[in-house]
Motif scaffolding. Structure first.
Motif, PDB file in Angstrom:
ATOM      1  N   ALA A   1     -17.413  77.687  35.445  1.00  0.00           N
ATOM      2  CA  ALA A   1     -16.145  78.577  34.653  1.00  0.00           C
ATOM      3  C   ALA A   1     -15.136  77.997  34.319  1.00  0.00           C
ATOM      4  O   ALA A   1     -14.003  78.414  34.523  1.00  0.00           O
ATOM      5  N   GLY A   2     -15.179  76.896  33.703  1.00  0.00           N
ATOM      6  CA  GLY A   2     -14.146  76.224  32.973  1.00  0.00           C
ATOM      7  C   GLY A   2     -13.283  75.310  33.930  1.00  0.00           C
ATOM      8  O   GLY A   2     -12.107  74.749  33.426  1.00  0.00           O
ATOM      9  N   ALA A   3     -13.604  75.180  35.376  1.00  0.00           N
ATOM     10  CA  ALA A   3     -12.671  74.502  36.107  1.00  0.00           C
ATOM     11  C   ALA A   3     -13.718  73.411  36.747  1.00  0.00           C
ATOM     12  O   ALA A   3     -14.833  73.442  37.065  1.00  0.00           O
ATOM     13  N   TRP A   4     -12.891  72.203  36.973  1.00  0.00           N
ATOM     14  CA  TRP A   4     -13.494  70.919  37.344  1.00  0.00           C
ATOM     15  C   TRP A   4     -13.224  70.648  38.719  1.00  0.00           C
ATOM     16  O   TRP A   4     -11.908  70.852  39.060  1.00  0.00           O
ATOM     17  N   GLU A   5     -14.263  70.074  39.461  1.00  0.00           N
ATOM     18  CA  GLU A   5     -13.931  69.579  40.777  1.00  0.00           C
ATOM     19  C   GLU A   5     -14.459  68.292  40.927  1.00  0.00           C
ATOM     20  O   GLU A   5     -15.538  67.979  40.144  1.00  0.00           O
ATOM     21  N   ARG A   6     -13.906  67.356  41.513  1.00  0.00           N
ATOM     22  CA  ARG A   6     -14.397  66.127  41.834  1.00  0.00           C
ATOM     23  C   ARG A   6     -14.826  65.513  43.433  1.00  0.00           C
ATOM     24  O   ARG A   6     -14.047  66.043  44.168  1.00  0.00           O
ATOM     25  N   TYR A   7     -15.739  65.117  43.501  1.00  0.00           N
ATOM     26  CA  TYR A   7     -16.213  64.861  45.143  1.00  0.00           C
ATOM     27  C   TYR A   7     -16.509  63.421  44.729  1.00  0.00           C
ATOM     28  O   TYR A   7     -17.201  62.782  43.990  1.00  0.00           O
ATOM     29  N   THR A   8     -15.983  62.690  45.986  1.00  0.00           N
ATOM     30  CA  THR A   8     -16.136  61.280  46.322  1.00  0.00           C
ATOM     31  C   THR A   8     -17.735  61.165  46.626  1.00  0.00           C
ATOM     32  O   THR A   8     -18.118  61.913  47.546  1.00  0.00           O
ATOM     33  N   LEU A   9     -18.473  60.184  46.042  1.00  0.00           N
ATOM     34  CA  LEU A   9     -19.802  60.272  46.627  1.00  0.00           C
ATOM     35  C   LEU A   9     -20.199  59.575  47.998  1.00  0.00           C
ATOM     36  O   LEU A   9     -20.945  59.876  48.630  1.00  0.00           O
ATOM     37  N   ALA A  10     -18.811  58.867  48.178  1.00  0.00           N
ATOM     38  CA  ALA A  10     -19.000  58.030  49.609  1.00  0.00           C
ATOM     39  C   ALA A  10     -18.807  58.903  50.803  1.00  0.00           C
ATOM     40  O   ALA A  10     -19.199  58.684  51.582  1.00  0.00           O
ATOM     41  N   GLY A  11     -17.952  59.887  50.653  1.00  0.00           N
ATOM     42  CA  GLY A  11     -17.567  60.858  51.881  1.00  0.00           C
ATOM     43  C   GLY A  11     -17.660  62.082  51.629  1.00  0.00           C
ATOM     44  O   GLY A  11     -17.579  63.070  52.511  1.00  0.00           O
ATOM     45  N   GLY A  12     -17.694  62.584  50.289  1.00  0.00           N
ATOM     46  CA  GLY A  12     -17.843  63.967  49.803  1.00  0.00           C
ATOM     47  C   GLY A  12     -16.420  64.729  49.624  1.00  0.00           C
ATOM     48  O   GLY A  12     -16.257  66.058  49.729  1.00  0.00           O
ATOM     49  N   SER A  13     -15.169  63.923  49.964  1.00  0.00           N
ATOM     50  CA  SER A  13     -14.084  64.591  49.778  1.00  0.00           C
ATOM     51  C   SER A  13     -13.872  65.376  48.323  1.00  0.00           C
ATOM     52  O   SER A  13     -14.393  64.797  47.425  1.00  0.00           O
ATOM     53  N   ARG A  14     -13.305  66.413  48.320  1.00  0.00           N
ATOM     54  CA  ARG A  14     -13.267  67.471  47.218  1.00  0.00           C
ATOM     55  C   ARG A  14     -11.846  67.652  46.805  1.00  0.00           C
ATOM     56  O   ARG A  14     -10.933  67.803  47.600  1.00  0.00           O
ATOM     57  N   GLU A  15     -11.654  67.695  45.310  1.00  0.00           N
ATOM     58  CA  GLU A  15     -10.279  68.149  44.878  1.00  0.00           C
ATOM     59  C   GLU A  15     -10.416  68.725  43.391  1.00  0.00           C
ATOM     60  O   GLU A  15     -11.635  67.986  42.876  1.00  0.00           O
TER      61      GLU A  15
END
Length: 416
Positions: A317-331
């Protein structure tokens, strides 16, 4: 009253100065047009004229040295002004082949030749023609309906596996020497689709059924000729997929709205549960991590998602999220912080065609400059200068691999 008389020294220097001036004019004209002959003649006349002009005022040796220095500088400066490679040091070279880069790891041609972009090792499967080509698990796979060939990119091992009778074969995963294949019978052979595991020696290690699979069923593979380390078997109408362990053939059913296969890596599964976006990464049959969004999930299917720079980037829906592949932290991140899918190793890469003017010897020629810039600061990190346009095959934090002038060359970043 007698007028001032010009000294013989000053009068004698006039022809020399005129010679030097003519030489200067020829140098300028030869550089602008460019005409190397005029430039060289101008340099000679300028050096000779300056030597003769100085000889009347300085020792002969000094005058000659000054003329030679000027002439030498006029010849050397245009050559030194050519743009030069900086920040890169050559590591290896290999003969160039026509082909495509698969899995970001190897350059592979239609005649089943590969060049490992990490080491430069070239491998050729001369006895195999046709087929689809894949690169995974440090190997090149060539898949046909009657056989599957595997060769390590360092040429240390090779095997061939043949099914019983004609089969439609699709590779699904490769890890630790094991290869997962989906085999479906042709219209003449009959039977149902199956999953098979082939070991590091090309022997059949296990076989199991492939529920819901047909020869035309879509497969989940990685980008650009790559395979994940876990096989994915979508189950039609169930809202889920089977994940299959290459080593044992064991499988587990996971709910998914979408599945993303990472080249030579895990698979990422996303779905909606309790109104929240649930994203999980699987390097095996159990999730390495699971992330649940704190807000209501706007849509089950991401409009875009990909992996880059060690992160998973997801747009909904036009909003981006980033997850680290190593641990899954999300922002949550802004669109300006999202790299382009397939961006070359985190660099901003550009290739420019530059004229070599005012070099009179190559004024009509051009050079090509491939520049690596830091995407955040915009500062130049490295530059490669070539006579022909370089074909960028791979760019990573450690360096670049280019195809140019009949060879493939890897350049490492020079931190000295």
């Amino acid at each position: 009253m007698t007028g001032a008389r010009q000294s013989p020294v000053a009068a004698g220097s006039r022809p020399a100065l005129a010679c030097a001036g003519l030489g200067l004019v020829l140098v300028v004209v030869g550089a602008v047009l460019p005409v190397p002959v005029l430039y060289v003649v101008g340099v000679v006349l300028g050096g000779v004229g300056l030597t003769l002009a100085l000889r009347s005022r300085a020792p002969v040796v000094v005058a000659v040295l000054a003329g030679v220095a000027v002439a030498g500088a006029a010849v050397a400066l245009p050559l030194l002004a050519r743009p030069r490679t900086s920040g890169l040091a050559g590591q290896w070279e290999a003969p160039a082949i026509d082909g495509d880069v698969l899995s970001g790891r190897a350059l592979v041609s239609a005649d089943n030749t590969s060049v490992d972009l990490r080491t430069g090792k070239t491998v050729h499967l001369g006895s195999v023609t046709g087929g689809s080509r894949w690169v995974a698990d440090d190997r090149m796979l060539v898949v046909r309906d009657d056989r599957v060939d595997s060769v390590r990119l360092d040429a240390s091992a090779r095997w061939t596996w043949r099914p019983r009778g004609p089969q439609g074969i699709r590779p699904l995963a490769a890890a630790d020497g094991m290869t997962v294949l989906r085999t479906c019978p042709t219209s003449t052979s009959g039977g149902s689709c199956a999953l098979v595991g082939v070991d590091a020696r090309g022997h059949l290690a296990w076989t199991t059924d492939a529920p819901g699979q047909r020869s035309g069923s879509p497969t989940v593979t990685g980008p650009v000729g790559s395979l994940p380390r876990v096989a994915v078997l979508p189950v039609r109408g169930s809202g889920g997929s089977f994940l299959v362990d290459p080593a044992t053939g064991r499988r587990t059913l996971v709910p998914d709205a979408a599945t993303l296969a990472v080249a030579d890596g895990p698979v990422v599964v996303t779905t909606v549960s309790g109104g929240r976006c649930v994203t999980s990464l699987y390097a095996g049959l159990s999730p390495a991590w699971t992330s649940v969004s704190p807000q209501v999930c706007p849509t089950a299917l991401p409009s875009r998602w990909f992996t880059a720079e060690g992160n998973l980037w997801v747009e909904r829906a036009g909003a981006w999220e980033r997850y680290t592949l190593a641990g899954g932290s999300r922002e949550q991140v802004s669109a300006e912080d999202v790299p382009e899918p397939g961006a070359p190793g985190g660099w901003t890469v550009s290739v420019q065609r530059l004229s070599l003017w005012p070099n009179p010897f190559r004024g009509n020629d051009h050079a090509f400059v491939l520049t690596l810039r830091n995407p955040e600061s915009g500062e130049e990190s490295a530059r490669l200068v070539t006579d022909r346009r370089p074909d960028l095959l791979l760019a990573a934090r450690g360096g670049v691999v280019v195809r140019e002038d009949g060879r493939v060359t890897r350049y490492a970043l020079d931190h000295t």
